[in-house]
Design an enzyme around this catalytic site. Structure first.
Site, mmCIF file in Angstrom:
data_model
loop_
_atom_site.group_PDB
_atom_site.id
_atom_site.type_symbol
_atom_site.label_atom_id
_atom_site.label_comp_id
_atom_site.label_asym_id
_atom_site.label_seq_id
_atom_site.Cartn_x
_atom_site.Cartn_y
_atom_site.Cartn_z
ATOM 1 N N ASP A 47 -53.278 -46.244 60.212
ATOM 2 C CA ASP A 47 -53.472 -44.789 60.167
ATOM 3 C C ASP A 47 -52.527 -44.133 59.152
ATOM 4 O OD1 ASP A 47 -51.131 -44.972 61.581
ATOM 5 O OD2 ASP A 47 -51.849 -43.931 63.370
ATOM 6 N N ASP A 86 -56.050 -49.940 63.210
ATOM 7 C CA ASP A 86 -55.181 -49.086 64.018
ATOM 8 C C ASP A 86 -55.991 -48.232 64.981
ATOM 9 O OD1 ASP A 86 -52.446 -48.887 64.170
ATOM 10 O OD2 ASP A 86 -52.235 -47.818 62.261
ATOM 11 N N LYS A 116 -54.379 -52.395 66.744
ATOM 12 C CA LYS A 116 -52.943 -52.129 66.907
ATOM 13 C C LYS A 116 -52.781 -50.771 67.549
ATOM 14 C CE LYS A 116 -50.121 -50.890 63.357
ATOM 15 N NZ LYS A 116 -49.669 -49.563 63.828
ATOM 16 N N GLU A 118 -49.613 -47.969 69.312
ATOM 17 C CA GLU A 118 -48.176 -47.677 69.337
ATOM 18 C C GLU A 118 -47.667 -47.457 70.752
ATOM 19 O OE1 GLU A 118 -47.361 -44.350 66.762
ATOM 20 O OE2 GLU A 118 -48.270 -45.328 65.021
ATOM 21 N N GLU A 186 -40.825 -51.076 63.515
ATOM 22 C CA GLU A 186 -40.698 -50.144 62.396
ATOM 23 C C GLU A 186 -39.369 -49.395 62.449
ATOM 24 O OE1 GLU A 186 -44.152 -47.772 61.560
ATOM 25 O OE2 GLU A 186 -43.102 -46.571 60.066
HETATM 26 O O1 KIV Z 1 -50.470 -47.268 59.906
HETATM 27 C C1 KIV Z 1 -49.837 -48.159 59.323
HETATM 28 O O2 KIV Z 1 -50.090 -48.483 58.169
HETATM 29 C C2 KIV Z 1 -48.784 -48.826 60.068
HETATM 30 C C3 KIV Z 1 -47.837 -49.687 59.290
HETATM 31 C C4 KIV Z 1 -46.906 -48.865 58.512
HETATM 32 C C5 KIV Z 1 -47.162 -50.659 60.166
HETATM 33 O O3 KIV Z 1 -48.683 -48.658 61.234
#
Ligand code: KIV
Length: 268
Positions: A47, A86, A116, A118, A186
């Site tokens: 994202d 994401d 992914k 968070e 991160e």
């Molecule tokens: O959204 C993204 O690109 C990320 C990376 C920076 C790990 O979460």
């Protein structure tokens, strides 16, 4: 040469064999062809597209449909690379059902191998367990979590105090227990990511988290120097693409205006 990553178990084997994992973000088919040819282990349709592609000041405006659209583009350009997409802000916090439905939709429509998301609070862990139980691999993400940048008080290094570092280690263990096959770390001190990487069996993938992570993830535009006014400390510019592209585009502009383009070789 390291074996290609095809399944989550391959990520864990890489860590066991102490072989590092390279991950790069990517958002379009043209770039995805290059990333796959370069041999990068995995692509993240992150994202971050909100900032580096859409021009927003954070990742928060990114929608599920944006990730689906760009995920499909990348999948077409890099059909043979492990693809992670994401889950954007607001697509998994309302309920477990919302999170699971959106994760499944992402996997079905982009043909990614993993999603992914968070955070590692109890609600997020419940969602992760349910997504994993449904058959979709999940990559976790702790430390600085950009979707919470307002509540975190800006883009800040996390885990600086002893308590905060210990909390991050516990979060990583909880993500592993919930079924994540890897975790993005991160913006945190190198020593903290080292302790986390030693505490879990799944690979840690760092960005601004130092050398001891089991792999690294970088943002495509940062890596190539495509953003003329942005140079984060955690990124190494492998090219000065912005300068070179501005020169090339300027030459085109001059050639059109001077009448030297198109030449005979460009004409039918
Ligand atoms: O959204 C993204 O690109 C990320 C990376 C920076 C790990 O979460």
């Amino acid at each position: 040469m390291s074996r290609k990553l095809r399944f989550p178990k391959d990520w864990i084997e890489r860590k066991q064999q102490k072989e590092k994992i390279s991950v790069l973000t990517c958002y379009d088919a043209t770039s995805a062809v290059l990333v796959e040819r370069a041999g990068v282990d995995a692509i993240l349709v992150g994202d971050t597209m909100g900032m580096v592609l859409q021009g927003h000041s954070s990742t928060m405006p990114v929608k599920l449909d944006h990730i689906i659209y760009h995920g499909q583009c990348v999948r077409r350009g890099a059909p043979g690379t492990f693809l992670i997409v994401d889950m954007p802000f607001g697509t998994y916090h309302a309920s477990v059902e919302q999170g699971v439905n959106n994760a499944m939709r992402l996997i079905q429509e982009t043909e990614a191998q993993a999603v992914k998301l968070e955070g590692a609070d109890e609600d997020t862990l419940k969602i992760i367990r349910k997504i994993v139980a449904g058959g979709a691999p999940v990559m976790g993400h702790i430390g600085f979590t950009p979707q919470s940048y307002l509540s975190l008080g800006g883009f800040r290094i996390q885990g600086k105090s002893n308590d905060a570092a210990d909390a991050l280690i516990e979060q990583a263990k909880a993500l592993q227990s919930a079924g994540c096959f890897s975790i993005v770390l991160e913006l945190m001190p190198t020593d903290v990511s080292r302790r986390i990487s030693e505490a879990v069996q799944i690979p840690t993938i760092g960005i601004g988290a130092g050398i001891h992570c089991d792999g690294q993830v970088q943002v495509f535009q940062d890596l190539l120097g495509l953003l003329p006014d942005f140079a984060p400390k955690h990124a190494r510019k492998y090219d000065q693409a912005a300068e070179r592209w501005i020169t090339a585009i300027g030459q085109y502009d001059n050639d059109v205006k001077s009448g030297s383009f198109p030449g005979p070789e460009n004409s039918h």
